[in-house]
Scaffold this motif. Structure first.
Motif, PDB file in Angstrom:
ATOM      1  N   LEU A  46      15.810  -0.096 -37.686  1.00 23.26           N
ATOM      2  CA  LEU A  46      16.982  -0.539 -36.943  1.00 23.26           C
ATOM      3  C   LEU A  46      16.627  -1.447 -35.765  1.00 23.26           C
ATOM      4  N   ALA A  47      15.361  -1.846 -35.681  1.00 25.18           N
ATOM      5  CA  ALA A  47      14.951  -2.716 -34.578  1.00 25.18           C
ATOM      6  C   ALA A  47      15.711  -4.039 -34.658  1.00 25.18           C
ATOM      7  N   PRO A  48      16.298  -4.454 -33.534  1.00 27.63           N
ATOM      8  CA  PRO A  48      17.077  -5.685 -33.569  1.00 27.63           C
ATOM      9  C   PRO A  48      16.213  -6.920 -33.791  1.00 27.63           C
ATOM     10  N   LYS A  49      15.005  -6.891 -33.253  1.00 34.62           N
ATOM     11  CA  LYS A  49      14.150  -8.068 -33.407  1.00 34.62           C
ATOM     12  C   LYS A  49      12.839  -7.645 -34.037  1.00 34.62           C
ATOM     13  N   ASP A  50      12.226  -8.602 -34.726  1.00 30.65           N
ATOM     14  CA  ASP A  50      10.959  -8.274 -35.381  1.00 30.65           C
ATOM     15  C   ASP A  50       9.797  -8.542 -34.442  1.00 30.65           C
ATOM     16  N   ASP A  51       9.850  -7.983 -33.234  1.00 32.82           N
ATOM     17  CA  ASP A  51       8.664  -8.094 -32.396  1.00 32.82           C
ATOM     18  C   ASP A  51       8.120  -6.699 -32.114  1.00 32.82           C
ATOM     19  N   GLN A  52       6.871  -6.682 -31.725  1.00 31.14           N
ATOM     20  CA  GLN A  52       6.157  -5.416 -31.567  1.00 31.14           C
ATOM     21  C   GLN A  52       6.928  -4.444 -30.673  1.00 31.14           C
ATOM     22  N   GLU A  53       7.442  -4.949 -29.551  1.00 29.96           N
ATOM     23  CA  GLU A  53       8.077  -4.061 -28.599  1.00 29.96           C
ATOM     24  C   GLU A  53       9.357  -3.460 -29.159  1.00 29.96           C
ATOM     25  N   SER A  54      10.138  -4.319 -29.795  1.00 27.87           N
ATOM     26  CA  SER A  54      11.402  -3.858 -30.353  1.00 27.87           C
ATOM     27  C   SER A  54      11.155  -2.820 -31.451  1.00 27.87           C
ATOM     28  N   ARG A  55      10.176  -3.088 -32.295  1.00 27.60           N
ATOM     29  CA  ARG A  55       9.871  -2.149 -33.386  1.00 27.60           C
ATOM     30  C   ARG A  55       9.398  -0.815 -32.835  1.00 27.60           C
ATOM     31  N   ALA A 100       0.838  -1.203   0.000  1.00 28.65           N
ATOM     32  CA  ALA A 100       0.000   0.000   0.000  1.00 28.65           C
ATOM     33  C   ALA A 100       0.868   1.248   0.000  1.00 28.65           C
ATOM     34  N   LEU A 101       1.913   1.216   0.827  1.00 26.60           N
ATOM     35  CA  LEU A 101       2.806   2.369   0.882  1.00 26.60           C
ATOM     36  C   LEU A 101       3.541   2.553  -0.441  1.00 26.60           C
ATOM     37  N   LEU A 102       3.971   1.424  -1.012  1.00 27.98           N
ATOM     38  CA  LEU A 102       4.661   1.502  -2.303  1.00 27.98           C
ATOM     39  C   LEU A 102       3.739   2.094  -3.359  1.00 27.98           C
ATOM     40  N   PHE A 103       2.500   1.644  -3.321  1.00 27.32           N
ATOM     41  CA  PHE A 103       1.535   2.124  -4.310  1.00 27.32           C
ATOM     42  C   PHE A 103       1.341   3.628  -4.149  1.00 27.32           C
ATOM     43  N   LYS A 104       1.307   4.050  -2.886  1.00 31.20           N
ATOM     44  CA  LYS A 104       1.114   5.468  -2.609  1.00 31.20           C
ATOM     45  C   LYS A 104       2.256   6.309  -3.177  1.00 31.20           C
ATOM     46  N   HIS A 105       3.461   5.757  -3.102  1.00 33.72           N
ATOM     47  CA  HIS A 105       4.625   6.535  -3.513  1.00 33.72           C
ATOM     48  C   HIS A 105       5.145   6.135  -4.890  1.00 33.72           C
ATOM     49  N   ARG A 106       4.324   5.403  -5.646  1.00 35.18           N
ATOM     50  CA  ARG A 106       4.831   4.852  -6.907  1.00 35.18           C
ATOM     51  C   ARG A 106       5.118   5.952  -7.923  1.00 35.18           C
ATOM     52  N   ALA A 107       4.308   7.032  -7.871  1.00 30.86           N
ATOM     53  CA  ALA A 107       4.414   8.044  -8.916  1.00 30.86           C
ATOM     54  C   ALA A 107       5.578   8.986  -8.639  1.00 30.86           C
ATOM     55  N   ALA A 108       6.010   9.645  -9.699  1.00 31.37           N
ATOM     56  CA  ALA A 108       7.079  10.615  -9.543  1.00 31.37           C
ATOM     57  C   ALA A 108       6.573  11.816  -8.783  1.00 31.37           C
ATOM     58  N   ILE A 109       7.474  12.489  -8.113  1.00 34.20           N
ATOM     59  CA  ILE A 109       7.114  13.711  -7.416  1.00 34.20           C
ATOM     60  C   ILE A 109       6.778  14.760  -8.466  1.00 34.20           C
ATOM     61  N   ALA A 110       5.729  15.536  -8.180  1.00 35.05           N
ATOM     62  CA  ALA A 110       5.254  16.500  -9.163  1.00 35.05           C
ATOM     63  C   ALA A 110       6.409  17.329  -9.702  1.00 35.05           C
ATOM     64  N   GLY A 111       6.433  17.482 -10.994  1.00 30.73           N
ATOM     65  CA  GLY A 111       7.484  18.270 -11.609  1.00 30.73           C
ATOM     66  C   GLY A 111       8.637  17.434 -12.117  1.00 30.73           C
ATOM     67  N   THR A 112       8.758  16.190 -11.652  1.00 27.27           N
ATOM     68  CA  THR A 112       9.843  15.350 -12.158  1.00 27.27           C
ATOM     69  C   THR A 112       9.312  14.188 -12.987  1.00 27.27           C
ATOM     70  N   GLU A 113       8.040  14.302 -13.392  1.00 28.39           N
ATOM     71  CA  GLU A 113       7.494  13.219 -14.199  1.00 28.39           C
ATOM     72  C   GLU A 113       8.210  13.183 -15.534  1.00 28.39           C
ATOM     73  N   VAL A 114       8.362  11.989 -16.032  1.00 29.27           N
ATOM     74  CA  VAL A 114       9.026  11.841 -17.323  1.00 29.27           C
ATOM     75  C   VAL A 114       8.474  10.589 -17.980  1.00 29.27           C
ATOM     76  N   ILE A 115       8.496  10.604 -19.295  1.00 35.41           N
ATOM     77  CA  ILE A 115       8.016   9.429 -20.006  1.00 35.41           C
ATOM     78  C   ILE A 115       9.150   8.426 -20.137  1.00 35.41           C
ATOM     79  N   ASN A 116       8.922   7.195 -19.666  1.00 38.67           N
ATOM     80  CA  ASN A 116       9.908   6.142 -19.815  1.00 38.67           C
ATOM     81  C   ASN A 116       9.676   5.464 -21.142  1.00 38.67           C
ATOM     82  N   ARG A 117      10.631   5.579 -22.037  1.00 34.53           N
ATOM     83  CA  ARG A 117      10.387   5.130 -23.395  1.00 34.53           C
ATOM     84  C   ARG A 117      10.503   3.615 -23.555  1.00 34.53           C
ATOM     85  N   GLY A 118      11.584   3.073 -23.064  1.00 30.27           N
ATOM     86  CA  GLY A 118      11.718   1.617 -23.162  1.00 30.27           C
ATOM     87  C   GLY A 118      10.794   0.965 -22.154  1.00 30.27           C
TER      88      GLY A 118
END
Lengths: 551, 410, 553
Positions: free
Chosen positions: C426-435, A258-276
């Motif tokens: 340039l995706a290393p693998k042909d899966d949805q996530e990699s692409r 529950a505590l983890l869930f409460k603090h899971r989000a970034a602190i306001a102003g430091t949000e960022v999109i995680n691409r991978g």
């Protein structure tokens, strides 16, 4: 072919720092261009250190410490012969460099004296060996391919290319007229006289024993970690009735989550999109964990059974050895062990929660001071060839729990990469030839070296865009790192801050040698696949068609 | 029969002592391997045995602390005339060495090598497909070098036997062995008289051939220092004792190593047929690494010296101790030699220390490099080179040194 | 290569627009290529006024003849204009040291900094590369190199041992450009008239027009126009959208009146194009600032930022935001050798056919399509031929490479379009996530192209008429290093791009080989140098408010 990555960090006498830099530059000039304009760059290193892939020498200034001189080397085989080879090429120059460094205060001081006293002929190899720092995590992009293999594969690639493009005098190229399989046979026949090694089987990149030892070490780590994490649970499980024990676990777990869930989000102003995407549990990881858990239960049973027997025997003042009791005791022990292991669902989240509290109070450095002059020196050495080099040192965040996590984390990550990153890819990245992390100064500083393809910016962009989770995990322990979340999130995703931070931690790669400056990791793999295709005496049409795309 | 007329190039090793000696030589690599691992600097009575590469090289490099021990034996041979082999790094040493280098120049190497090959070729051609290798190399080596220096065969006895006997004494003997000493003194005296005679005869000649002796005499006539009759005699004597006995020892050993590795023998033969002397030398040198001239070289500690200082194996060797620098072991030390058990002719120069290292590096290194592959080349060029049947086809040693190896070819 | 694409011609796909509140403060060229205004002039300006003249005076005066167009579309536009400044230009105009230092590093250093030239493939080891016109580029901002003594560590001085390399190269071009004024008109005649007016006006205010280019955009239909080689151009452009995290900017970009969603293939955050909005790193794209005080006294308020309505900067207290709603404009004047292109490809085709009688399909056209990666009309090359047009009958740009053409049998891996934007190739693998990961990674390096061609059409593409023609490459981005320079260095001119070896962009790069994959076996053609840099530099494209501020200098 087993490969070695290591570094030799030597503390510099600040008054001799500038001279040391000049000595490195001298060595670089002498080896790079040489005196004979007809010879290739670094031909002495190339010919006399035939095992060497990458070598660097750099001096790291620091605000908090005296400068640090670091030799980084990546080569085939064990270190001993390598050190002798480099001694033969540049021993006296390196001796002069060592003289610019401080006498170590540990038991290698005597060796320092022996190596640096006037007129000394004691091999510098000995000192470098004694001062070697092992990496905490390392990655080999074209793992298991020796330098000569890489160069020979490339020669073959060039020959194949020339052969395909060779004018045929008005007739259609023989490689075009038949099937793909026939073309492969023809090409093989054309290459074999020049490359007789095509008749040999491809050398094994990772030997079975190496593979087994990698897996064994990873499992050993998992078991030790599980034991450490579940020891409190194990004791409680033994002491309490299972209903009480499990209820306790359940309630604690619920609170922690529950505590983890409460603090899971970034602190306001430091949000960022995680691409991978971050995969906390891939099938491989799950399998490793399950095997680890099973082993832990098994080992715990082995340990606990005699204890139960002993206690039982003492309690009954009976004969200490009662064979009939063994199965009963073992069952009891296994039961306790299994219950104990369940406690990992409390201890692990608890650690993450504590770290999350730490994270929320960590200071990040958005705009670290950057020495303009050094930046210029770094940049003027970059982007000359297909690869680039970076070296960086950062300070490590304090705290007992953090210290343990960093050490265990690096150790585990290193073993995990050894087992999983065997195809050249590090996440989605395939641009890293040799990279490693190492701890300096009693684990207070973290060193990072990388030999990578393309520009530094594109390399860092790869981290930001493709591999931010692993990188954040490994480098997030550095002081000033952009704000992280639950160890793997955010962090490097704060692209600009991360780049600034990494840039400020770097130094000039004064001497940097690559044994194959034109080749990227991808190209090396491609060449190797072409070579392996040509090693085959025949191919199915399907195989041959796929292989043809490589040409 | 006088010792001067003996046909045996080495003192016969017989009986239990001979057998023990033979076993010891056979087991040396394994014993040294154990020392390397467990006791890299072994102290045994007044002798230290040093087996690791770094330490062996340190001994060779540190000539101020580890002197050569040749002087005592050399005195017997030269009748107390100084020769640089037995000296420390002094002005005299450098002057003598420079003197030798003036009369033996790199320009001669080509001629020497051609000569050696021609002699070996003639001998190989003269056989019917079966040849004893020690007996092939020895005359080739002695005749080539003797002619180069300008010393013909004596009327009684032979240069090869005298030279080998004196070499054997120089590197393995001691004046303490009175019987041996008596033999050696007799041979050495005869050898000196022979050379004195040669010098006198040459001086009387007007039309002198171009060899080392003539060059020395020319310099003497010009009044150059260091070329008195006695100095010339000593130099010629030492060169013939120090040089040509070696190829008949190490080349059969190298061939034996190649015979054990048919694939590499084939490569060597290919190089021989292609006339690739450089490659052939690389292969022979690598073969010699597996069985060099001897297990090590002797030195004497001239001062207290801590070997391997700063490492866990550091030992202080006291002044006056004998030190054996086991170069055969050093070349098998995986701590410094990559994959030492692998046969690899492409090794780096520093991986070979069997010609010594530093101040007393073999004077004949260049001559050996030029002539040794050429002495074996005619034999290697033959088709279907193989061991003779039975024990004759395997290298037999007399003590340290090669005695007999018979091979056949088509 | 770049041409306007954001045009509102009936029968074309809808285009993104900036919300009116935003559009009114941005120059019109950000959201529009002025596709209906097909003719125009690029005027390269050098300032020569004496020190006594205020730096903004000429801008004030320019308004007599030129209205810099903002982004709210007028009903019927016959003329449009855009203006951008180099670093030396802003300095000449009197923008303070502090403000100049707050610009991005590439802009401050200019395109001709020694290391940058190497990375851009223009100059190496003191020699101009083949892809630059003989004698080097003729114009630039002529940014002076930095002070070599900068940042010396004092404490080291007593122990200093000399070890530094040569000082930075000082590259100067014959012409100095301080600003670029772009005029867009409906007719060539109007262009000429307007140009004459402007040149005369500028001359009165000590501004020399040191170079002019006649711009042209001969739209054939539905916004499609061709560059000089004959290929439809400017087809693939990034589509900005407003991010919602951490700040909601989704309303700032609209598509058909609604907040634009992220285009799955072309979508880039607005901050990639406009300074001040969230970019690919989820932070406001950084831009320059100006202090809000004058002299050395922070309490002495400078009225000009207020007057110009510059907003306060979000991070730097006491500074006004000069960058917001502005952008960086990269300009490279690229000379094209059309005749060389077609004759050399003809030679290649002849050579291939001579060697291989079965290669009847190989002709100059076939090779040219593969050099570009598209057919003449802009349809992407696919393994099966050309990609099907979209529902407007236009070249479809929603394509991806990794699944449809993994080996580049259709569109060669080293072709210009594939290098300029590899998408998911340039995706290393042909899966949805990699692409998806690789596509998003590639979209972190996009540029909004606003170039136009200059010079006359060639009569016979195989005969050299010795007239200057080419492309005035212009693109907008907020992070020059991560966007424009990355594309140039890591994709276009990277000899190891996509596991190719020793070949660079066949269209833009210097002469060399190009691999064309084909069944059963790849072919190699030898391309020559077709495009040469004649001049260029980095410019700052100010917002309307920043422009007002500059006029107050």
């Amino acid at each position: 072919m087993r490969q070695t990555t290591l570094c030799v960090p030597l503390e510099v006498k600040p008054e001799s720092c500038s001279r040391l830099v000049a000595l490195i530059e001298d060595l670089k000039r002498a080896e790079d261009k040489g005196s004979d304009p007809r010879t290739a760059n670094f031909f002495r290193l190339h010919n006399q250190i035939p095992t060497l892939h990458f070598l660097s020498m750099s001096v790291f200034p620091a605000a908090e410490f005296d400068p640090m001189f670091i030799i980084e080397a990546n080569f085939d085989g064990p270190p001993g012969p390598f050190w002798r080879q480099i001694d033969a090429v540049a021993g006296e120059r390196i001796r002069a460099m060592i003289r610019c460094c401080k006498r170590p205060r540990d038991d290698t001081g005597a060796l320092y004296d022996a190596v640096t006293e006037p007129g000394s002929k004691v091999a510098v190899a000995r000192y470098l060996e004694a001062r070697t720092e092992q990496p905490s995590v390392f990655h080999h992009g074209n793992r298991g391919l020796s330098r000569d293999r890489i160069l020979e594969d490339h020669q073959l690639f060039l020959a194949v290319r020339a052969e395909i493009d060779r004018p045929t005098g008005g007739r259609p190229s023989p490689y075009r007229t038949g099937t793909a399989a026939q073309a492969q046979t023809l090409l093989r026949a054309a290459m074999l006289p020049v490359f007789p090694w095509l008749d040999d089987p491809a050398p094994k990149r990772i030997s079975l024993s190496e593979r087994i030892s990698d897996i064994f070490r990873l499992l050993r780590f998992i078991v030790v970690a599980l034991v450490a994490l579940t020891l409190p649970g194990l004791l409680l499980a033994a002491a309490l009735r299972w209903q009480v024990y499990l209820s306790m676990l359940g309630i604690t777990a619920i609170i922690i989550f529950a505590l983890l869930f409460k603090h899971r989000a970034a602190i306001a102003g430091t949000e960022v999109i995680n691409r991978g995407k971050v995969h906390l549990l891939s099938p491989v990881k799950l399998l490793l964990l399950l095997v680890g858990a099973a082993l832990t239960i098994f080992l715990a049973t082995l340990v606990v059974t005699p204890i139960i027997l002993a206690i039982d025997a003492i309690g009954r003042f009976a004969t200490p050895f009662d064979t009939a009791a063994i199965p009963i005791a073992a069952r009891e022990a296994a039961y306790v062990a299994a219950l104990g292991v369940v406690s990992v669902f409390v201890t692990l989240p608890l650690i993450v929660l504590i770290l999350r509290y730490n994270e929320m109070r960590d200071s990040a450095q958005d705009r670290p001071p950057q020495d303009e002059r050094m930046l210029r020196e770094m940049i003027r050495r970059e982007d000359w060839i297909a690869q680039n080099h970076m070296g960086s040192i950062v300070l490590i965040k304090p705290g007992i729990l953090r210290s343990i996590i960093i050490r265990a984390g690096h150790y585990g990550l290193g073993l995990f990469l050894r087992v999983t990153a065997t195809d050249g890819y590090l996440g989605s990245m395939r641009t890293v030839h040799f990279a490693h992390w190492a701890f300096l100064n009693n684990h207070s500083r973290l060193l990072f070296f990388s030999n990578f393809d393309h520009s530094w910016d594109s390399y860092l962009d790869d981290f930001i865009e493709k591999a931010h989770a692993g990188l954040t995990l490994a480098w997030g322990s550095g002081i000033g790192f952009p704000p992280t979340r639950l160890l793997v999130y955010d962090g490097a995703s704060h692209g600009r801050q991360f780049k600034n931070w990494a840039l400020a931690s770097r130094t000039v790669s004064r001497l940097w040698y690559s044994a194959y400056p034109d080749l990227t990791v991808d190209q090396i793999e491609r060449n190797h696949q072409i070579a392996n295709g040509l090693r085959k005496r025949s191919m199915t049409e399907e195989e041959a068609t796929a292989w043809h795309w490589l040409l | 029969m006088s010792i001067l007329e003996t046909q045996d190039c080495y003192r016969p090793q017989r009986g239990v002592r001979g057998w023990i000696g033979g076993r010891f030589i056979a087991w040396a690599p394994a014993l040294l391997g154990l020392l390397r691992r467990w006791k890299p600097i072994l102290h045994l009575f007044s002798t230290w045995v040093v087996t690791r590469y770094d330490d062996v090289v340190e001994i060779f490099e540190t000539d101020a602390a580890f002197g050569v021990t040749y002087a005592e034996n050399l005195d017997v041979i030269t009748d107390k005339q100084p020769f640089f082999l037995g000296m420390r790094d002094t002005a005299d040493y450098r002057r003598q060495l420079a003197g030798m280098r003036t009369v033996c120049t790199a320009a001669d190497l080509h001629r020497l090598a051609d000569d050696a090959e021609a002699r070996a070729q003639a001998m190989v051609d003269a056989t019917d497909g079966r040849i004893e290798v020690v007996g092939l190399v020895r005359p080739a080596a002695f005749d080539t070098i003797a002619r180069y220096f300008g010393v013909p065969e004596p009327a009684v006895g032979s240069l090869s036997v005298w030279g080998s006997r004196l070499f054997e004494f120089q590197f393995t003997g001691s004046p303490a062995d009175k019987v041996w000493l008596a033999d050696v003194e007799q041979i050495a005296a005869a050898f000196r008289v022979h050379i004195d005679g040669v010098i006198a005869a040459r001086k009387a000649k007007v039309d002198r051939p171009d060899d080392v002796l003539s060059r020395c005499l020319t310099l003497q006539a010009q009044g150059a220092a260091g070329y008195s009759d006695v100095e010339i005699r000593t130099a010629l004597l030492c060169m013939i004792v120090g040089g040509p006995p070696q190829p008949p020892m190490v080349l059969p050993q190298a061939l034996e190593q190649l015979l054990r590795r048919p694939a590499w023998l084939a490569v060597a033969q290919q190089a021989a047929r292609a006339g690739d002397d450089g490659r052939l030398w690389a292969i022979i040198q690598e073969a010699m690494r597996f069985d060099p001239l001897g297990p090590g070289l002797k030195r004497i500690a001239l001062q207290d010296w801590t070997l391997a200082r700063g490492t866990s194996s550091a030992r202080t060797i006291t002044k006056g101790s004998n030190v054996v620098a086991a170069f055969s072991s050093a070349m098998m030390d995986a701590r410094r030699i990559p994959d030492p058990k692998r046969f690899d002719p492409d090794r780096q120069p520093h991986e070979y220390v069997h010609f010594g290292h530093g101040l007393h590096i073999c004077f004949g290194l260049q001559i050996n490099k030029a002539t040794m592959p050429r002495m074996l080349k005619p034999l290697l060029a033959r088709q279907n080179l193989r061991r003779a049947r039975g024990s004759a086809g395997h290298l037999r040693k007399n003590g340290l040194f090669s005695d007999r190896l018979v091979v056949e070819f088509d | 290569m770049a041409l306007a694409s954001v045009n509102s011609i009936p029968g074309s796909p809808p285009n993104w627009k900036l919300a009116p509140s935003l559009a009114i403060d941005t120059q019109g060229i950000v959201a529009s290529g002025f596709g209906k205004l097909e003719t125009g002039r690029a005027l390269f300006l050098e300032f020569t006024w004496p020190a006594s003249v205020p730096g903004g005076a000429w801008l004030e005066a320019l308004q007599e003849s030129v209205t810099i167009t903002h982004g709210v579309p007028a009903a019927q536009q016959d003329r449009a204009a855009a203006i951008a400044f180099t670093g030396t230009g802003l300095g000449y105009m009197g923008l303070g040291e502090q403000a100049l230092a707050s610009f991005a590093r590439p802009f401050r250093e200019g395109m001709y900094q020694e290391d940058r030239m190497r990375r851009l493939g223009d100059r190496r080891k003191g020699a101009w590369q083949e892809s630059v016109i003989d004698g080097g580029p003729v114009w630039s901002a002529n940014t002076p190199p930095r002070d070599p003594a900068e940042g010396k560590l004092d404490w080291m001085l007593p122990y200093q041992v000399p070890h530094d390399g040569a000082p930075e190269e000082d590259i100067r071009t014959p012409l100095t450009v301080h600003a670029l004024l772009m005029l867009y008109t409906r007719t060539e005649e109007d262009s000429r008239l307007w140009r004459d007016d402007v040149v005369a006006l500028l001359a009165r205010h000590h501004v020399d027009v040191v170079r002019q280019l006649e711009l042209l955009l001969d739209v054939e239909h539905q916004g499609i126009s061709r560059e000089h080689l004959g290929f439809a151009d400017g087809l693939s452009q990034p589509a900005p959208y407003g991010l919602t995290v951490p700040k909601d900017e989704s309303g700032l970009v609209t598509l058909e009146g609604r907040p634009a969603a992220r285009d799955p293939v072309q979508g880039v955050p607005l901050g990639e194009v406009l300074i001040g909005y969230q970019n690919g790193h989820s932070e406001p794209a950084p831009g320059p600032v100006v202090p809000t005080w004058v002299g050395g006294d922070p309490s002495k308020i400078d009225p000009r930022p207020e007057q110009a309505k510059l907003p306060p900067h979000s991070l730097a207290e006491g500074f006004a935001d000069l960058g917001l709603n502005g952008s960086y404009l990269v300009v490279r004047e690229l000379k094209q050798d059309v005749a060389k292109f077609w004759t050399s490809l003809e030679e290649n085709a002849a050579r291939i056919r001579a060697q291989d009688p079965t290669a009847n399909h190989v002709n100059a056209e076939w090779i040219a399509e593969r050099v570009i990666g598209r057919g003449r009309d802009g349809h992407l090359l696919c393994p099966a031929g050309y990609r099907k047009p979209d529902r407007y009958g236009l070249p479809d740009n929603g394509f991806l490479f990794r699944s449809d053409d993994p080996h580049g049998v259709g569109c060669p891996p080293g072709s210009h379009v594939r290098r300029a934007n590899p998408r998911d190739a340039l995706a290393p693998k042909d899966d949805q996530e990699s692409r998806e990961t690789l596509l998003q990674a590639a979209n972190n390096h996009r540029i909004l192209r606003r170039g136009r061609k200059f010079g006359p059409k060639i009569a016979d593409p195989k005969v050299d008429d010795e007239r200057d023609r080419g492309l005035l490459f212009m693109c907008l981005n907020t992070d020059i290093a991560r966007q424009f320079e990355f594309v140039q260095q890591t994709w276009l001119l990277n000899p190891a791009f996509a596991t190719l070896f020793g070949e660079v962009d066949p269209l833009l790069g210097p002469a060399g080989p190009m691999t064309i994959r084909e069944k059963p076996l790849r072919r190699t053609v030898d391309v020559r140098t077709y495009v040469q840099l004649a001049g260029g530099d980095y410019f700052f494209l100010p917002s309307m408010a920043a422009l007002r501020y500059l006029a107050l200098l």
